[in-house]
Design a protein around this motif. Sequence first.
Motif, PDB file in Angstrom:
ATOM      1  N   VAL A  69     -14.042  28.131  70.615  1.00  0.00           N
ATOM      2  CA  VAL A  69     -13.228  27.503  69.576  1.00  0.00           C
ATOM      3  C   VAL A  69     -12.450  28.591  68.856  1.00  0.00           C
ATOM      4  O   VAL A  69     -13.018  29.629  68.490  1.00  0.00           O
ATOM      5  CB  VAL A  69     -14.105  26.732  68.562  1.00  0.00           C
ATOM      6  N   MET A  70     -11.155  28.376  68.663  1.00  0.00           N
ATOM      7  CA  MET A  70     -10.299  29.329  67.955  1.00  0.00           C
ATOM      8  C   MET A  70      -9.694  28.645  66.740  1.00  0.00           C
ATOM      9  O   MET A  70      -9.177  27.534  66.847  1.00  0.00           O
ATOM     10  CB  MET A  70      -9.209  29.850  68.881  1.00  0.00           C
ATOM     11  N   VAL A  71      -9.729  29.302  65.604  1.00  0.00           N
ATOM     12  CA  VAL A  71      -9.175  28.772  64.362  1.00  0.00           C
ATOM     13  C   VAL A  71      -8.009  29.659  63.940  1.00  0.00           C
ATOM     14  O   VAL A  71      -8.163  30.880  63.801  1.00  0.00           O
ATOM     15  CB  VAL A  71     -10.242  28.709  63.253  1.00  0.00           C
ATOM     16  N   ASP A  72      -6.845  29.048  63.738  1.00  0.00           N
ATOM     17  CA  ASP A  72      -5.633  29.780  63.377  1.00  0.00           C
ATOM     18  C   ASP A  72      -5.364  29.695  61.878  1.00  0.00           C
ATOM     19  O   ASP A  72      -5.769  28.734  61.199  1.00  0.00           O
ATOM     20  CB  ASP A  72      -4.433  29.201  64.136  1.00  0.00           C
ATOM     21  N   THR A  96      -6.484  34.913  63.763  1.00  0.00           N
ATOM     22  CA  THR A  96      -7.219  33.879  64.481  1.00  0.00           C
ATOM     23  C   THR A  96      -8.674  34.299  64.614  1.00  0.00           C
ATOM     24  O   THR A  96      -8.969  35.437  64.998  1.00  0.00           O
ATOM     25  CB  THR A  96      -6.615  33.646  65.871  1.00  0.00           C
ATOM     26  N   GLY A  97      -9.572  33.382  64.284  1.00  0.00           N
ATOM     27  CA  GLY A  97     -10.996  33.630  64.435  1.00  0.00           C
ATOM     28  C   GLY A  97     -11.536  32.944  65.668  1.00  0.00           C
ATOM     29  O   GLY A  97     -11.040  31.876  66.066  1.00  0.00           O
ATOM     30  N   VAL A  98     -12.565  33.527  66.274  1.00  0.00           N
ATOM     31  CA  VAL A  98     -13.151  33.005  67.506  1.00  0.00           C
ATOM     32  C   VAL A  98     -14.617  32.670  67.283  1.00  0.00           C
ATOM     33  O   VAL A  98     -15.363  33.456  66.693  1.00  0.00           O
ATOM     34  CB  VAL A  98     -13.028  34.022  68.657  1.00  0.00           C
ATOM     35  N   GLY A  99     -15.016  31.487  67.745  1.00  0.00           N
ATOM     36  CA  GLY A  99     -16.413  31.093  67.750  1.00  0.00           C
ATOM     37  C   GLY A  99     -16.788  30.580  69.123  1.00  0.00           C
ATOM     38  O   GLY A  99     -15.975  29.921  69.780  1.00  0.00           O
ATOM     39  N   LEU A 100     -17.989  30.894  69.567  1.00  0.00           N
ATOM     40  CA  LEU A 100     -18.473  30.406  70.861  1.00  0.00           C
ATOM     41  C   LEU A 100     -19.418  29.250  70.608  1.00  0.00           C
ATOM     42  O   LEU A 100     -20.464  29.412  69.989  1.00  0.00           O
ATOM     43  CB  LEU A 100     -19.184  31.528  71.618  1.00  0.00           C
ATOM     44  N   GLY A 101     -19.026  28.060  71.068  1.00  0.00           N
ATOM     45  CA  GLY A 101     -19.841  26.880  70.824  1.00  0.00           C
ATOM     46  C   GLY A 101     -19.110  25.605  71.176  1.00  0.00           C
ATOM     47  O   GLY A 101     -17.940  25.620  71.575  1.00  0.00           O
ATOM     48  N   PRO A 102     -19.779  24.462  71.021  1.00  0.00           N
ATOM     49  CA  PRO A 102     -19.254  23.178  71.485  1.00  0.00           C
ATOM     50  C   PRO A 102     -17.984  22.724  70.779  1.00  0.00           C
ATOM     51  O   PRO A 102     -17.614  23.234  69.716  1.00  0.00           O
ATOM     52  CB  PRO A 102     -20.400  22.206  71.177  1.00  0.00           C
ATOM     53  N   HIS A 103     -17.333  21.723  71.383  1.00  0.00           N
ATOM     54  CA  HIS A 103     -16.133  21.101  70.817  1.00  0.00           C
ATOM     55  C   HIS A 103     -16.403  19.659  70.414  1.00  0.00           C
ATOM     56  O   HIS A 103     -15.477  18.912  70.105  1.00  0.00           O
ATOM     57  CB  HIS A 103     -14.991  21.084  71.847  1.00  0.00           C
ATOM     58  N   VAL A 104     -17.651  19.228  70.401  1.00  0.00           N
ATOM     59  CA  VAL A 104     -18.001  17.825  70.188  1.00  0.00           C
ATOM     60  C   VAL A 104     -17.567  17.362  68.797  1.00  0.00           C
ATOM     61  O   VAL A 104     -17.858  18.022  67.796  1.00  0.00           O
ATOM     62  CB  VAL A 104     -19.517  17.618  70.368  1.00  0.00           C
TER      63      VAL A 104
END
Length: 397
Positions: free
Chosen positions: A36-39, A45-53
């Motif tokens: 998941v990337m947050v702009d 941009t920040g990056v997180g590793l995890g679900p998109h549910v």
Amino acid sequence: MQITGYRTATTVQQWGRPVGDANGVFPDGAVPVPIVMVDTDEGITGVGLGPHVEIDAVFAAIEGEDPRGVTALYDRMLRRTFKAGHAGAVFGTIGALDTALWDIKAQAAGEPLWRLLGGRDRRVPAYASGLDIGLTDDELVAVYQLYAQHGLRAAKIKGGLDIERDRRRLTLVRDVLTEAGHGSRPGLMLDVNEAWTRKQAVRHVCELERTLDLTWIEEPVRRWDAEGLATVGRGVRASVATGENLTGLEQFRPLLAAGAVDIVQTAVVWGVSHFLRVSALAHAHDLPVSPIGTTPVALLHAAPSVPNHLASELQDLHPPLGISLDLHVEDGAFILGDAPGLGITLDEHAINEYARQPDARAAEGPHIRPEHAGRRLLAVADGFRPEAGRKLGPSQR
């Protein structure tokens, strides 16, 4: 600074061998890794590793907000999902977004997250964990010899299906670490992933302890069985470790109140804020914490800031496809770098190529060293295009 949108992608952890536990095995060793990337409107941009549910619903809680208020935004995401429930994969989505916000906050400050959170030491003790239940004895030895070359002094194997096989494999790993010069009593852990009943757990662990010194037994019974975990703890010498599948402090409290856990674990997929809060709760009970995860970079940055961190899980020695991290493994520990934020760099071409493959699997689970802090991030993956992302119009800014 404002949050302007998010993007998602899925890459893969390519182990090159079977990986799994008592609940199942990936025969080809290809495990999906969601991103998941947050702009923001300032280009960070920040990056997180995890679900998109349920990510649209969760993201609505933070859209347009200042990402540096990450602690309050974490609670906003919990409240947004409160009635429907935030457990399971939805909690993972919250954790992925939370991790991305911490990444942004540290990048904006120009510091690695471990230093921003108050850590003093970039060295994070590790233990080897090969997800190895599908390996032959010879393959097991070869895998842990590689870990030993990186100075790992403790190891956790997967088991729970055959007690004599578990004994043999634990002995093999012990001998590998001993022969590598890491002492005559290396740390040994067994993870059975909730495969046993209470009686089975006590009987099997006691049998193993006739010839082996176990540091801990992990998830011997179901994660919510506080009485059962306490029963196991009273019946064996080894510590009881659990918690990686618990989502929220409310799920930890009954276990701590019952004296049911000796090593408190959290999964990296649940995020940084969850880890910090669980660590504080565990510290209040004089208990250590130990992060779990294939790519635990976010919690590695958080670990030096808590007084009760014990050791972090080191699974694959190589990062997922298209991901590099500003860290390395040396002398039995993760060594964190100085890149601002989490130090994650994404190779958009490599991840896009994987996403285009017809057998690329959807993922709900998590798991690194960049050469620079800047990054060009993935634009197209999982059918999620930039123009389809959540964006704020001028009237909303």
